[in-house]
Design a protein around this motif. Structure first.
Motif, short mmCIF file in Angstrom:
data_model
loop_
_atom_site.label_atom_id
_atom_site.label_comp_id
_atom_site.label_asym_id
_atom_site.label_seq_id
_atom_site.Cartn_x
_atom_site.Cartn_y
_atom_site.Cartn_z
N GLU A 131 37.40 -15.57 16.72
CA GLU A 131 36.17 -15.02 16.35
C GLU A 131 35.37 -14.48 17.17
O GLU A 131 34.94 -13.36 17.34
N VAL A 132 34.83 -15.40 18.31
CA VAL A 132 33.97 -15.15 19.21
C VAL A 132 34.56 -14.28 20.30
O VAL A 132 33.78 -12.95 20.53
N GLY A 163 34.78 -10.84 18.79
CA GLY A 163 33.35 -10.13 18.54
C GLY A 163 32.90 -9.38 19.96
O GLY A 163 32.40 -8.61 20.11
N LYS A 164 33.22 -10.27 21.10
CA LYS A 164 32.65 -9.67 22.46
C LYS A 164 33.62 -8.60 22.85
O LYS A 164 33.22 -7.76 23.31
N GLU A 166 35.04 -6.19 20.85
CA GLU A 166 34.44 -5.12 19.87
C GLU A 166 33.37 -4.78 20.44
O GLU A 166 33.13 -3.27 20.67
N ARG A 167 32.31 -5.46 20.97
CA ARG A 167 31.14 -5.10 21.67
C ARG A 167 31.18 -4.38 22.86
O ARG A 167 30.71 -3.45 23.26
#
Length: 419
Positions: free
Chosen positions: A407-408, A411-412, A414-415
């Motif tokens: 998940e981490v 998330g990175k 996607e950013r």
């Protein structure tokens, strides 16, 4: 309405039709000039069928005072359902069925009439209603666009009167001609966007239609292909094949368009697209963003189709970068505005390798090398492969598996795509 303002309005309509004024502005200008010339219009509505993959036609409204209604409306098929029932209750349907070109109704005495809209107009204070149907000739018909429909109301208790009716009979056909001209431009642009692509259609509409006229551009190329579509098509009924293909094509095309790409061609169940920017790193990130959105679209689509008990699948995507020729290619009477060059062949071969290495995304080394350092870190090597029909082997890359499992990292990523 006297002859002089009537002639001025005709001239205005002809001039604005030639300059390309929109249908909504044509209607508003028409109604305002009619009122300035002494015609007591309180409301006007016009509509015309079109040639569009979703809508049957478009309409436009004008009112003498502010209302909550939209000035522009689009309508779907009137052949069935509630829309079909409403259409069959309309004055226009009655006129077509009975061969009438004109129909006038005293709204003070319409309680016994079973026409849609009529009672509502009477309740809003309109006193007199007149509708026109102006039919096109066979040579002037495009698809369902075969008539110009309009109705007009007044709040005067005595109605329009013969003098005003004569003016409407003279003026409305000229308005119809100007609206038809604008609608035909809309149709041409719609057909261009639907069958050629957004940017390609603009190129064609700007006059770039000469055979052999191309430009050499550097582009990020996308090729996607539905996974196992042939086997699925053999299992499902014939009436399910097209909806199946359409669902998955929509998922990819929406993602490409949302990320700023241009869909160039649909090849069976495959999609060829490109992303162009002065900064190729920006174009490559846009392609990755499109691929990411494509996966989200697929997840939503598969959840819906599974709930309906319909077959689901995934898709392969190949990404590459290279120089291509973009323009008109073909014969004198059948041209295709597309891209050609070795890079186009290579991106399709890269996509076809996805099944062999069991990865849903593969990119070329040329694609990866042009990314910034952060982007390169998200792509990992799958090895070096010989591509069918390509003289030299290529290193191919795929998305780091951690993007899907951590998940981490997800998330990175996607950013990164959003930045």
């Amino acid at each position: 309405m006297e002859l002089t303002p009537r002639l001025r309005l005709m001239n205005w309509l002809v001039h604005q039709g030639l300059t390309g004024l929109s249908e909504n502005d044509l209607l508003r200008g028409f109604c305002e000039r009619c009122r300035a010339g002494g015609m007591p219009l309180s409301r006007g509505l016009i509509f015309i069928d079109t040639l569009h993959p979703i809508f049957e036609g478009r309409g436009f409204r004008w009112n003498e005072s502010e209302t909550n209604e939209s000035d522009i409306f689009e309508y779907g098929s009137t052949s069935s359902g509630d829309a079909g029932q409403s259409w069959r209750r309309s004055t226009f349907y009655h006129m077509l069925q009975n061969g009438h070109d004109e129909m006038a109704i005293d709204l003070a005495d319409c309680a016994t009439l079973d026409f849609s809209m009529i009672n509502e107009l009477a309740e809003k204070g309109h006193k007199h209603f007149v509708a026109f149907v102006h039919r096109f000739g066979e040579a002037g018909t495009i698809g369902e666009m075969d008539c110009f429909y309009s109705y007009w109301t007044t709040r005067q208790s005595e109605g329009f009167g013969e003098h005003h009716m004569a003016a409407l009979r003279d003026l409305v056909p000229v308005l119809g001609l100007a609206v038809k001209s604008a609608a035909q431009v809309d149709i041409a642009r719609t057909l261009g966007r639907v069958y050629l692509g957004r940017e390609t259609a603009e190129q064609v509409m700007r006059g770039r239609i000469s055979r052999g006229v191309t430009e050499r551009i550097k582009a990020v190329l996308w090729y996607s292909d539905i996974r196992g579509s042939t086997a699925i098509s053999e299992r499902i009924g014939p009436d399910e094949i097209i909806p199946f293909l359409n669902d998955y094509a929509q998922a990819s095309i929406d993602a490409i368009h949302d990320a700023g790409g241009e869909v160039l061609k649909l090849i069976g169940d495959g999609v060829l697209a490109m992303f162009t920017q002065q900064n190729m790193a920006v174009a490559k990130r846009a392609a990755l963003r499109a691929e990411h959105r494509f996966r989200r679209n697929l997840n939503a689509l598969n959840a819906r189709r599974a709930g309906e008990g319909r077959p689901t699948t995934s898709a392969y995507v190949g990404l590459h970068v290279g120089e291509v020729f973009y323009g008109n290619i073909g014969s004198e009477d059948r041209l295709d505005f597309t891209v050609v060059g070795p890079a186009v062949n290579e991106v399709s071969r890269i996509a076809s390798m996805c099944s062999s290495v069991d990865r849903e995304l593969l990119t070329s080394q040329a694609f990866r090398d042009g990314l910034d350092a952060a982007g390169r870190n998200y792509l990992v090597s799958t090895g070096r492969f010989a591509l069918r029909g390509i003289s030299r082997a290529q290193d191919l890359y795929t998305l780091d598996p951690d993007v899907a499992t951590d998940e981490v990292v997800a998330g990175k990523y996607e950013r990164y795509l959003a930045s």
